[in-house]
Design an enzyme around this catalytic site. Structure first.
Site, PDB file in Angstrom:
ATOM      1  N   GLY A   7       0.849  -1.185   0.000  1.00 57.93           N
ATOM      2  CA  GLY A   7       0.000   0.000   0.000  1.00 57.93           C
ATOM      3  C   GLY A   7       0.883   1.233   0.000  1.00 57.93           C
ATOM      4  O   GLY A   7       1.217   1.781   1.041  1.00 57.93           O
ATOM      5  N   LYS A 205      -5.126   8.868  19.656  1.00 57.50           N
ATOM      6  CA  LYS A 205      -5.363   9.328  18.285  1.00 57.50           C
ATOM      7  C   LYS A 205      -6.804   9.045  17.864  1.00 57.50           C
ATOM      8  O   LYS A 205      -7.467   9.892  17.255  1.00 57.50           O
ATOM      9  CB  LYS A 205      -4.382   8.663  17.323  1.00 57.50           C
ATOM     10  CG  LYS A 205      -4.502   9.211  15.895  1.00 57.50           C
ATOM     11  CD  LYS A 205      -3.467   8.630  14.956  1.00 57.50           C
ATOM     12  CE  LYS A 205      -3.611   9.250  13.565  1.00 57.50           C
ATOM     13  NZ  LYS A 205      -2.667   8.652  12.592  1.00 57.50           N
TER      14      LYS A 205
END
EC number: 1.1.1.169
Length: 326
Positions: A7, A205
């Site tokens: 990716g 996060k």
């Protein structure tokens, strides 16, 4: 050390470029389309600190061309992982470690935690447990990704800010495999702290992502606008408090308070969240990893999530109507 980045978008491309420029590892990437063609023809180009560099990188369309690796870095989005399992399989040998760089709740979350939830599969991010079975949680090194990076053109990565990739074993141990990887990343000019509690950092996060991303998509607003508006700020805060109760019941430590986290989001300024950008571009949205999985965790630990439930229902409906979720 054989490393493949699977990716090679913005984050994967940035990591690949930094490692390739350092020249210390046997590095490959799996990419596709115009991006792959550009890298094969001209190398992987990186703009950082106002200067452009070219990194010669072995780029392949199919993992079978590369064989088993020491490390496989999964830099694709969470919803793209299950469909890619067959493509990833040829990269996995008996001793291959897999570094997960997805946003949101990871599919391996309950590996190595002990207690009654040990080994629990999360349907929101791993339907049917396919990833757990095919990759295996014992291979995993967790991570939290902070750099802001963009793909300016096929084969051209532009670094905006940040160089930190936090790493951590699900067990919390400082293993040889995570230590060696961190050392190579540091030698490539990155920050790669090894954490003894990677789940808590994932949650900090996620805390902002699970609230600001769907609100941004629903309203078309930037982070600054959401925080400036009393109503949307309160909505985000309520979602975050529901999530905090879930996280703390799972042993997560939140090092900052919710209001400080909200202020930090507002300080980012006129930034469109990734979910809003995906909606505007007609791309699949990261709803399940960022929101649905938190709802599922809430059910597991018997914590109510009425606000998360309502926002999730709305953003999921919007995404379905726009062809960005199925």
């Amino acid at each position: 050390m054989k490393i493949t980045i699977f990716g090679a978008g913005a984050i994967g491309g940035y990591l690949a470029a930094k490692l390739a420029i350092a020249g210390r590892t046997d590095l490959s990437i799996v990419a596709r389309g115009a991006h792959l063609e550009a890298i094969q023809a001209n190398g992987l180009r990186l703009i950082e600190d106002g200067e452009e560099s070219m990194a010669p990188v072995r780029a392949a369309a199919k993992a079978e061309e590369l064989g088993a690796q020491d490390y496989v870095v999964l830099a694709l989005k969470a919803h793209s992982l299950t469909p890619a399992l067959d493509q990833i399989a040829p990269l996995l040998g008996d001793h291959t470690s897999v570094v997960t760089m997805q946003n949101g709740v990871p599919w391996w979350y309950f590996h190595g935690v002990g207690g009654p939830l040990e080994g629990t599969r999360l349907n929101a991010v791993d339907p049917g447990g396919a990833i757990w079975q095919r990759i295996g949680p014992q291979r995993v090194i967790g991570s939290v990704v902070y750099p802001a990076v963009e793909v300016d053109a096929p084969g051209l990565i532009r670094h905006v800010e940040g160089k930190r990739f936090s790493l951590g074993e699900p067990s919390g141990e400082r293993s040889e495999r995570v230590t060696l990887l961190a050392e190579e990343m540091v030698k490539a000019g990155l920050q790669a702290p090894v954490r003894d509690d990677i789940r808590s950092e994932i949650w900090v996060k996620l805390w902002g992502n699970l609230s600001f991303n769907p609100i941004s998509a629903l309203t078309g607003s930037t982070l600054a606008a959401i925080v400036a508006d009393e109503g949307t700020r309160a909505l985000a805060r309520t979602m975050m408090l529901e999530a905090q109760a879930i996280g703390e019941s799972l042993g997560v430590r939140f090092p900052i308070g919710v209001d400080r986290r909200i202020k930090g989001a507002g300080d980012v300024g006129e930034h469109k969240t990734s979910m809003l950008q995906d909606l505007e571009r007609g791309r699949p949205m990261e709803i399940d990893a960022l929101v649905s999985a938190v709802q599922e965790l809430g059910r597991l630990v018997d914590k109510p999530t009425p606000t998360i439930d309502a926002v999730l229902a709305l953003v999921r409906r919007l995404a379905v109507e726009r062809g960005c979720y199925s």
